[in-house]
Design a protein around this motif. Structure first.
Motif: not given
Length: 84
Positions: A38-50
């Motif tokens: 609700l207050g806004g999300g975020y994007i975390d790009c720290s994954f090596t696979s789906l």
């Protein structure tokens, strides 16, 4: 009186305005997790696979996506062969 109204308006605008965060994609990882809140999300790009990302997203308001800025080694861009 006009200065007082302008001051009150300025202070009110500063209190109402939400703080903005810069959104960055880590180019070292191919998969990102985008969360929603609700207050806004975020994007975390720290994954090596789906699969790894999906395990982290399980049970949350989130989805996995391919990192559009993933640096794939020394990949060279194709040359454009057009008529000049």
């Amino acid at each position: 009186m006009r200065a007082l109204a302008c001051t009150i308006f300025t202070i009110g605008a500063m209190l109402v305005a939400a703080s903005a965060r810069a959104q960055t994609y880590n180019p070292n990882f191919p998969v990102c997790l985008q969360t929603y809140a609700l207050g806004g999300g975020y994007i975390d790009c720290s994954f090596t696979s789906l699969a790894q990302c999906a395990a982290s997203a399980s049970g949350r308001a989130a989805q996995c996506l391919n990192n559009p800025y993933f640096a794939q080694g020394d990949r060279k861009l194709p040359r454009h062969r057009g008529v000049y």
